[in-house]
Write a protein that holds these residues in place. Sequence first.
Motif, PDB file in Angstrom:
ATOM      1  N   TYR A  54      52.192  43.137  26.865  1.00 15.08           N
ATOM      2  CA  TYR A  54      51.361  43.197  28.118  1.00 15.08           C
ATOM      3  C   TYR A  54      52.362  44.159  28.882  1.00 15.08           C
ATOM      4  O   TYR A  54      53.181  43.759  29.384  1.00 15.08           O
ATOM      5  CB  TYR A  54      51.034  41.821  28.649  1.00 15.08           C
ATOM      6  CG  TYR A  54      50.516  40.874  27.750  1.00 15.08           C
ATOM      7  CD1 TYR A  54      48.751  41.061  27.709  1.00 15.08           C
ATOM      8  CD2 TYR A  54      51.134  39.819  27.109  1.00 15.08           C
ATOM      9  CE1 TYR A  54      48.357  40.179  26.658  1.00 15.08           C
ATOM     10  CE2 TYR A  54      50.468  39.013  26.166  1.00 15.08           C
ATOM     11  CZ  TYR A  54      49.144  38.967  25.860  1.00 15.08           C
ATOM     12  OH  TYR A  54      48.343  38.237  25.420  1.00 15.08           O
ATOM     13  N   TYR A  64      51.924  45.548  32.834  1.00 14.52           N
ATOM     14  CA  TYR A  64      51.342  45.455  34.149  1.00 14.52           C
ATOM     15  C   TYR A  64      51.618  46.402  35.176  1.00 14.52           C
ATOM     16  O   TYR A  64      52.744  46.927  35.067  1.00 14.52           O
ATOM     17  CB  TYR A  64      51.544  44.003  34.602  1.00 14.52           C
ATOM     18  CG  TYR A  64      51.323  42.962  33.872  1.00 14.52           C
ATOM     19  CD1 TYR A  64      50.266  42.027  33.847  1.00 14.52           C
ATOM     20  CD2 TYR A  64      52.395  42.507  32.722  1.00 14.52           C
ATOM     21  CE1 TYR A  64      49.954  41.159  32.791  1.00 14.52           C
ATOM     22  CE2 TYR A  64      52.151  41.488  32.242  1.00 14.52           C
ATOM     23  CZ  TYR A  64      50.779  40.639  32.190  1.00 14.52           C
ATOM     24  OH  TYR A  64      50.850  39.544  31.274  1.00 14.52           O
ATOM     25  N   SER A  90      48.411  45.979  25.882  1.00 11.76           N
ATOM     26  CA  SER A  90      47.406  45.727  27.091  1.00 11.76           C
ATOM     27  C   SER A  90      48.052  46.479  28.001  1.00 11.76           C
ATOM     28  O   SER A  90      49.241  46.127  28.280  1.00 11.76           O
ATOM     29  CB  SER A  90      47.299  44.298  26.994  1.00 11.76           C
ATOM     30  OG  SER A  90      46.746  43.596  26.121  1.00 11.76           O
ATOM     31  N   ILE A  96      47.511  46.565  32.181  1.00 10.23           N
ATOM     32  CA  ILE A  96      46.667  45.878  32.860  1.00 10.23           C
ATOM     33  C   ILE A  96      46.941  46.327  34.593  1.00 10.23           C
ATOM     34  O   ILE A  96      48.134  46.360  34.880  1.00 10.23           O
ATOM     35  CB  ILE A  96      47.072  44.462  33.109  1.00 10.23           C
ATOM     36  CG1 ILE A  96      46.744  43.837  31.608  1.00 10.23           C
ATOM     37  CG2 ILE A  96      46.252  43.515  34.252  1.00 10.23           C
ATOM     38  CD1 ILE A  96      47.133  42.399  31.284  1.00 10.23           C
TER      39      ILE A  96
END
Lengths: 441, 253
Positions: A172, A174, A203, A205
């Motif tokens: 992830y 961010y 991902s 984000i």
Amino acid sequence: MTSTDTDINLIENLAAKVSRSGFNILNDFPQIRDESLNALKVTGLPGNKHEEYKYFNVSRKIKRDYNFPLPAGEAVETGWIRSRLVDDNKGIHIVFINGIYSKEFSNFDTPAEGFEFFLPEDSGQGIKYILDTYAAERQNINKDPYLDLNRAFPNAGYAIRIGKDFDSKPVYIYHFVNSGVQDLLINHTGIVLVEKDAKADLSEIFISENEDHHFHNHNTELITRNGALVNYHLIQETGHDSVNIQNTNIYQSANSRANTYTFSLSGKDLRNNLNILLNEEDCESHLYGLYFISNNDHIDNHTTVDHRKPHCYSNEYYKGIIDDKGMGTFNGKIYVRPNAQKTNAFQSNKNLVLTDTATVNTKPQLEIWADDVKCSHGATTGQIDEEQMFYLRSRGLSEESAAALLLHAFAFDIIDRVELEHLRKYIGSKINSRLGYQFSD
Amino acid sequence: MLKIQDLKASIEDNQILKGINMEVKAGEVHAIMGPNGSGKSTLASVLAGREEFEVDGGQVYFEGEDLLELSPEERAWKGIFLAFQYPVEIPGVSTTNFLKSAMNQIRENNGMKPMDSVHFLKHIKEKMKLVEIDQSLLSRSLNEGFSGGEKKRNEIFQMAVLEPKLAILDETDSGLDIDALKIVANGVNKLKSEDNAVIVVTHYQRLLNYIVPDYVHVLYEGRIVKSGTKELAHELEAKGYDWIKEEFNSTPA
């Protein structure tokens, strides 16, 4: 399209500041920067006469005096950040705050097997290998002014290599922007190399608490080697005076599979340019998207799937819910090149508008030069089905809960396709709380 | 229980109901018959609160309350249920998915506590047996890919779960083979009690062999032109609707 005085002013201002911005991932590629800067000087930033930016004209909002991310900047209010991470203990969490890598919030301390992460200031063979691979693979596929802006004035960014021996932990990344930062311009580039037969769940984000103007101009370059499988998720939940442009280029090699999931939940001006290059045979690609836009927010999805070789499969499915005075645009291009025989390419876009003031522009574009192909596309825009509403209400559901149930079903048609359970819940709970959905499954 | 007085309704300036009068008491079964286009389904829709129809005149009272003032969900909360002639398909929503919320909204609006999952599950299992419907059907997207018979059976299943005071079955027999017809009728009969009532809207007498009506009304040109007992249904089956039409057309309105 030519540059205006404002564009030139912006370029000059940025050029004066760029020396202060420190390392960037394109440090070793001055030719990329020069090429982009020259292009930008000629074209300027697109206004609404530009065909690709007809519905996405932020050129008037572009400030002349942007600030780049500064590592030694003011203390950052971070109390809210931890609560916004995906609740996944097994995941690798990489956090940028206001464009700066945060060691404190990232949990990437010890290198995992088959996983390498580099910041621009890193040196050595590892990062060099990724960047050299990228330089060889890179093609100037899309002449996009904002991508030129990104590359002409790059700051920070990251490079990732995922090998076959990586144990498929979700990754992830961010990009947080917190309150009180004025006129911040972030031109990040992320370069991700997924090696032969490797599997990656990635991902990205974007979340901002900041209601002040900022401009997040991000570019992700994803290279998938033979037989690789990549799930790439993009989640946007940014402020109501933000511009968030996400360019994603995916270069696919033979037998690779790339699935993209794009969730646009809020942001004044959101623009996604997603370009999939099926460069070799037997590639597969699924492009899923869900945009749920309200207030005065604007989402503009531009996708290109370029079938360059035979025997590839692509399937694109985007759905949108537009509320209040929101505006959604879907522009999906499929190219099937002359020798890309036996191509299967499908595209579908479905929209629900919830108010009289919400608008949708949808434009599928197929350009097919090969003759032995299967292609289809379709687009619909409508309101919540009255007959379905009456049915549910006649069973005793209030108007609100009937609408919530129908919108939930519409949205989860996409959300349920996310394979990562933690991420699916993360997105699902955001959608459900916005809908006021209180049904048990 | 239900009192309809001089009810007039239209759709797109086309008057369909031209003054309906009828009364349904608790414990009764009423059949509404009539040729195609006579207004049977319109009457069912107006009673359930379908908004496309404009009520131009008359009153409908349900347990003394003005029904026409209520939204479709408020009517459901009072205990009215419409089994649809053409049940809609809703992708992504299963029967069990919405039925618990529907039931609990009905309960809450009647001052009852919501039913928890355990009791609800037990409740629906009982009702599944009653209409011989399979669990797998109930967890699939509502009516999507269902056969005509499965859709109708699902309607009766939902009726069984919600236990309405007044059930209106709009052509529930259409598209059913004889076995499915028996199952549906059997479900309705088992749910019948002294406290509830059923209005069966149908074109054919066939269903009335299994759901025996106390009263039969013949609707023609938006009016009830004849009322009687179950023998009237047999007469219609034997003679068709033409004699009704002739009788009506020769009598000055």
